[in-house]
Design a protein around this motif. Structure first.
Motif: not given
Length: 109
Positions: A72-92
């Motif tokens: 999709a975007i070409g030769a870029h370095h992926i630094l970190h893949i990890a689950p994110t916090s969904h606290g903001w989504a639960a509040g919304a």
């Protein structure tokens, strides 16, 4: 009177022919320019080690995500893949589903 109409129609046809030729030449120039740009040497695939992944993330998922991002975007370095916090989504979500009147004080309709 009829001859004026004939001359006017010939002028309009002549202008249309000139504009059509100009547009055809412009399209030909654009096609040849984009053809030259496509003939450039493709980028080399970057090689290296895969970054360390967190527990619970299968290697196949990391490989598939890396390939999709590279496509999709070409030769870029992926630094970190990890689950994110969904606290903001639960509040919304909670504020959307609340049945109390909002801060405007209008109350039920």
């Amino acid at each position: 009177m009829v001859t004026d109409a004939i001359f006017m129609s010939l002028k309009v046809y002549g202008i249309a022919i000139v504009i059509s030729v100009l547009v055809a030449v412009l399209i030909k120039v654009m096609v040849s320019a984009t053809g030259r740009m496509e003939k450039t040497k493709p980028l080399d695939m970057p090689t290296g080690t895969v970054c360390p992944i967190g527990p619970g993330v299968p290697d196949e998922d990391v490989a598939a995500l890396s390939a999709a991002i590279y496509a999709a975007i070409g030769a870029h370095h992926i630094l970190h893949i990890a689950p994110t916090s969904h606290g903001w989504a639960a509040g919304a979500r909670a504020s959307q589903h609340s049945h109390t009147p909002g801060p405007t004080g209008r109350g039920p309709r």
